[in-house]
Scaffold this active site. Structure first.
Site, PDB file in Angstrom:
ATOM      1  N   GLY A  17      34.645  53.413  29.289  1.00 30.26           N
ATOM      2  CA  GLY A  17      34.954  51.991  29.303  1.00 30.26           C
ATOM      3  C   GLY A  17      33.796  51.210  29.884  1.00 30.26           C
ATOM      4  CG  PHE A 122      43.844  30.372  39.786  1.00 37.07           C
ATOM      5  CD1 PHE A 122      42.792  29.691  39.216  1.00 37.07           C
ATOM      6  CD2 PHE A 122      44.474  31.357  39.022  1.00 37.07           C
ATOM      7  CE1 PHE A 122      42.373  29.965  37.929  1.00 37.07           C
ATOM      8  CE2 PHE A 122      44.064  31.642  37.734  1.00 37.07           C
ATOM      9  CZ  PHE A 122      43.013  30.947  37.175  1.00 37.07           C
ATOM     10  CD  GLN A 243      50.268  38.226  35.598  1.00 37.13           C
ATOM     11  OE1 GLN A 243      49.070  38.177  35.352  1.00 37.13           O
ATOM     12  NE2 GLN A 243      50.739  38.082  36.812  1.00 37.13           N
ATOM     13  CG  HIS A 245      48.895  33.958  31.503  1.00 36.47           C
ATOM     14  ND1 HIS A 245      49.042  32.597  31.323  1.00 36.47           N
ATOM     15  CD2 HIS A 245      47.851  34.120  32.356  1.00 36.47           C
ATOM     16  CE1 HIS A 245      48.120  31.976  32.044  1.00 36.47           C
ATOM     17  NE2 HIS A 245      47.388  32.870  32.666  1.00 36.47           N
ATOM     18  CG  LEU A 255      44.578  33.401  28.924  1.00 38.99           C
ATOM     19  CD1 LEU A 255      45.954  33.562  29.540  1.00 38.99           C
ATOM     20  CD2 LEU A 255      43.571  34.299  29.631  1.00 38.99           C
ATOM     21  CD  GLU A 258      47.779  31.102  37.591  1.00 37.48           C
ATOM     22  OE1 GLU A 258      48.389  31.950  36.908  1.00 37.48           O
ATOM     23  OE2 GLU A 258      47.493  31.259  38.772  1.00 37.48           O
ATOM     24  NE  ARG A 289      48.245  34.289  36.027  1.00 35.21           N
ATOM     25  CZ  ARG A 289      47.089  34.863  35.710  1.00 35.21           C
ATOM     26  NH1 ARG A 289      47.065  36.127  35.345  1.00 35.21           N
ATOM     27  NH2 ARG A 289      45.979  34.174  35.751  1.00 35.21           N
ATOM     28  CG  HIS A 356      47.624  37.873  30.853  1.00 35.11           C
ATOM     29  ND1 HIS A 356      46.618  37.588  29.977  1.00 35.11           N
ATOM     30  CD2 HIS A 356      47.115  37.653  32.100  1.00 35.11           C
ATOM     31  CE1 HIS A 356      45.541  37.201  30.664  1.00 35.11           C
ATOM     32  NE2 HIS A 356      45.820  37.250  31.944  1.00 35.11           N
ATOM     33  NE  ARG A 397      46.124  40.510  36.869  1.00 32.42           N
ATOM     34  CZ  ARG A 397      45.626  39.350  36.458  1.00 32.42           C
ATOM     35  NH1 ARG A 397      45.066  38.523  37.324  1.00 32.42           N
ATOM     36  NH2 ARG A 397      45.694  39.006  35.191  1.00 32.42           N
TER      37      ARG A 397
END
Lengths: 594, 237
Positions: A17, A122, A243, A245, A255, A258, A289, A356, A397
């Site tokens: 990755g 945030f 999550q 979003h 997306l 936020e 969230r 998300h 999260r």
């Protein structure tokens, strides 16, 4: 087939990755002079970190007073007390250091008038232990992930990191003692299968948001690391926590950060009401969230949605100065115009909660080492970023903690590898005789299968099942039925058929192999969710409602623990949440409200 | 459902099965209430014929994977509106780079040029404890530069790059070169200008401006190239 049938390349370390965490780990290894291979299904800057928008959190205090301890408190609270407090303290304390380091690597952060890194409010970021919103999200306009991923890639170019671009890892190699010895991988351009034999293997494969029908995630987010780990007998932790979003573009799933609400955006229902005031009187639109997503779905379910089908709500920034939108949210404007056909300067954006982020993953400690149930490290195996569960996100999260997670644990896992390889703790152990058998059998089946199911249809069935049975609100009966349905999908996936049998750049083969991984993640998610008989963070079920004994439906007596799912026998186990931080006092269990 | 059939002509080449590339006629049912972008339709085409090969990832124009030549013009499939497309829609791989298979090109040469400009911040001074300061105005100089997604739409639409892909850096590489030249934190401006002051590396740009025309992010490599030339002139006098 025997191991002599596939070529073997040898390294000190292999990183699977090349998104944020893989690239951050690679910097540590390359700069330490380890012989490292970094594998990626896509060219590094195409990894999904690139799509992150709003910011990366760090208590730099550039605009107002802030403290890592407040950040830690917010993260523990955001996690609904399921996060491990040692890892959370580690991450929040390290945040200023890794963000400043990123700036030194060349990250083009926005700036304050004093020339410091710009920070914006945030969701769930508060000062003084939950008192009032604080500016903690360090941002490069609304393209923070893009700017960060490119800066990290660039630093790796400078460090001469060796990349294997468009290579897909297929399986983990473990020996009888359980030590990890590398991966078997497919070079997409040639179709060749090769073993990468290494002293240390780091998984930085990202998440698996593509198990859901409606997702902000890229096509590549198919949980390859999770599938490989599960097949190799490694547990997956807390996979019931996903999550949603709050603000994906209705219909498209793309997306909307936020950060839009951080800059003053407001959510409105069909009667133009700022409904978050009812659900979170203090933080309002900047609540956590999970809280905002549930409020939105409740509004829609109770008939206050917008549009002809009343199936979305509106994100309104028309009251903001157009200059602010152009300066701080230019990417959002672009996305709204492209995918909603709306210029947000003039009209509000239709949004719905959209899958998300995966809070769970491969169990690790705060050093980035993959751990067994008893906390002992799996020799030679490390993980960081969304694939890993440290656990810093617990049941939910906080926005901007994902990019921070990549930096902190990418670096920590890299440092752990350097230490373990240099100290001689890890040697290059012999590969077991049959190490490639299972992988080659899987490939062989795909080459010979006839009369099987289509990959695209089977994947769609999986995604629709997850969406319907395991969404924002969960229902006991639907979860039970969902488990049975996902097991049916697994059967179909075991006999998928691809028409394309070519060796060169065979994307049909890649998608079939990805589906194997999606299936493991879907099973882990559904089985873990069905079993957790409480509501916590992003996991909320109808038979665990808000009661005086269990506020918000959270049942700490029976369920304040991490889930561990094992592929073999679909077995579940549990382990305690680490409540003891590294240096400060425990942040004690408390009812969560915003 | 607003469904309709869309017609395509698609460049096909599989080195395992074909001696030479060919154009394939294809058609697919699209549902305009769901399908909006070319990538949505490619996904449908691939569900019908899984051998159709192309790169894709984020589907929102930020990862740069799905660049291709669409009705004669380079662009990203995920940002291309289907309702605007003349049919049959002609899809070809990005021009000027070797084709590996179907719409997938070998981007080695493109990335080699990107890497040649030393695409990283060079500042050998002692690392301060905190961030290096940069005023909002200085930071603004990077706008229109740092947003490059390395999709290669620009460089593969540039005739100079077609002719000299090994010697001419190309619009994407030069835009990124200027991104570091323009960064007040970078200390290698002179070395960077020296490296580009070459009949091929920079000066093969003949301001044809195809790059500006095709950039899916609305960036302007020609302007960046002009700024580099300006700086070369300024330091010469």
């Amino acid at each position: 087939m025997s191991k002599s049938s596939i070529p073997v390349l040898k390294f000190d370390a292999v990183i699977v990755g090349a998104g944020g965490s893989g690239l951050r780990a690679a910097i540590q290894l390359s700069e330490a002079g380890l012989k490292t291979a970094v594998l990626s299904k896509v060219f590094p800057t195409r990894s999904h970190t690139v799509a992150a928008q709003g910011g990366v959190s760090a208590s730099l205090g550039n605009s107002e007073e802030d403290h890592w301890h407040w950040h830690m408190y917010d993260t523990v609270k955001g996690s609904d007390w399921l996060g491990d407090q040692d890892a959370i303290e580690y991450m929040c304390r390290k945040a200023p250091e890794v963000v400043v380091e990123l700036e030194h690597f060349g990250m083009p952060f926005d700036r304050t008038d004093e020339g410091k890194i710009y920070q914006r409010p945030f969701g769930g970021h508060m000062s003084n232990f939950g008192e009032k919103p604080v500016r903690r999200a360090c941002a490069a306009a609304d393209r923070t992930g893009h700017a960060m991923l490119h800066a990290l890639y660039q630093r790796n170019v400078r460090a001469n990191t060796q990349f294997f671009v468009e290579w897909m890892a297929l399986d983990l190699i473990r020996d009888e003692s359980g030590q990890v010895l590398g991966v078997i991988a497919l070079e997409m351009e040639t179709g060749d299968v090769v073993a990468l034999h290494a002293k240390a293997t780091v998984f930085a494969t990202g998440g698996a948001g593509r198990i859901f029908y409606s997702s902000t995630n890229a096509f590549i987010n198919t949980g390859d690391g999770l599938g490989m780990a599960a097949r190799a007998g490694i547990a997956l932790e807390d996979m019931e926590f996903w999550q949603f979003h709050p603000t994906g573009v209705a219909g498209a799933g793309v997306l909307i950060t936020e950060g839009v609400r951080g800059e003053g955006g407001i959510l409105r229902n069909s009667s133009n009401e700022r409904f978050m005031e009812r659900y979170a009187p203090n933080a309002k639109d900047l609540a956590s969230r999970d809280v905002v997503s549930r409020a939105m779905v409740t509004e829609i379910n109770e008939g206050r949605g917008c549009g002809p089908n009343k199936d979305f709500v509106l994100l309104d920034i028309t009251h903001l100065d157009p200059a602010t939108i152009m300066k701080r949210l230019p990417g959002i404007r672009e996305i709204s115009i492209q995918f909603a056909g709306i210029d947000p300067i003039k009209a509000p954006i239709p949004v719905v909660p959209t899958c998300h982020y995966q809070m769970g993953g491969v169990p690790t400690n705060y050093k980035g080492q993959v751990v067994r149930e008893d906390g002992t490290p799996v020799a030679g195996f490390y993980a960081a970023g969304e694939v890993a569960c440290a656990s810093v996100h617990g049941a939910n999260r906080l926005g901007t903690n994902s990019l921070l997670d990549l930096l902190v644990f990418g670096k920590a896992s890299g440092d752990s590898v350097v230490h373990d390889v240099r100290s001689g703790e890890l040697g290059l152990k012999d590969l077991p005789a049959d190490f490639a058998e299972r992988t080659l059998a899987r490939l062989d089946r795909l080459n010979t299968q006839t009369g099987g199911a289509s990959v695209a249809e089977t994947r769609l069935e999986l995604q629709r099942t997850m969406q319907k049975h395991c969404g924002v609100f969960r229902f006991k009966d639907m979860l039970v039925e969902g488990v049975a349905r996902i097991l049916d999908v697994e059967k179909a996936a075991a006999r998928t058929e691809i028409k394309d049998k070519s060796k060169v750049w065979n994307t049909a083969r890649v998608e079939a192999l990805e589906l194997d991984n999606l299936v493991e993640v879907a099973k882990a998610t559904m089985v873990s969710a069905e079993a957790r008989k409480e509501s916590r963070g992003a996991h909320v079920r109808d038979d665990a409602p808000d009661t005086p004994a269990n506020p918000n439906g959270r049942d700490d007596v029976n369920w304040h623990k991490h889930t561990l799912w094992y592929r073999e026998g679909n077995r579940l186990s549990y382990k305690p949440v680490i409540m003891k931080p590294l240096t400060v006092d425990t942040i004690a269990l408390k009812t969560r409200s915003y | 459902m607003a469904t309709s059939t869309m017609q395509f002509k698609i460049y096909r080449y599989d080195p395992d099965r074909n001696d030479a590339p060919y154009m394939q006629d294809a058609s697919v049912e699209v549902d305009y209430s769901i399908d909006r972008k070319l990538l949505d339709v490619l996904t449908r085409l691939k569900a019908k014929d899984d051998s159709l090969s192309y790169r894709r990832s984020c589907r929102e124009g930020i990862c740069g994977s799905d660049a291709m030549n669409i009705n004669g013009k380079n662009g990203l499939a995920c940002l291309t509106e289907i309702k605007d497309l003349k049919q049959p829609v002609v899809l070809r791989p990005l021009p000027g780079l070797p084709v590996i298979r179907d719409l997938i090109v070998d981007m080695t040469q493109f990335f080699k040029q990107y890497h040649s400009i030393r695409p990283y911040l060079i500042n050998e001074g002692p690392r301060p404890e905190r961030e290096r300061l940069q005023s909002p105005e200085e930071r603004e100089e990077l706008n229109g530069l740092y947003e490059c997604i390395l999709c290669a739409c620009c460089s593969t639409s540039c005739p100079s790059f077609w002719w000299n892909p090994d010697k001419f850096v190309g619009p994407a590489g030069l835009l990124n070169a200027y991104r570091f030249i323009a960064d007040t934190r970078d200390q290698a401006t002179n070395e960077r200008l020296d490296d580009l002051e070459d009949p091929y590396r920079l000066f093969r740009c003949h301001t044809i401006m195809n790059c500006v025309d095709v950039c899916p992010k609305g960036l302007n490599p020609t302007r960046a190239i002009g700024k580099i030339k300006e700086m070369m002139v300024r330091r010469a006098i």
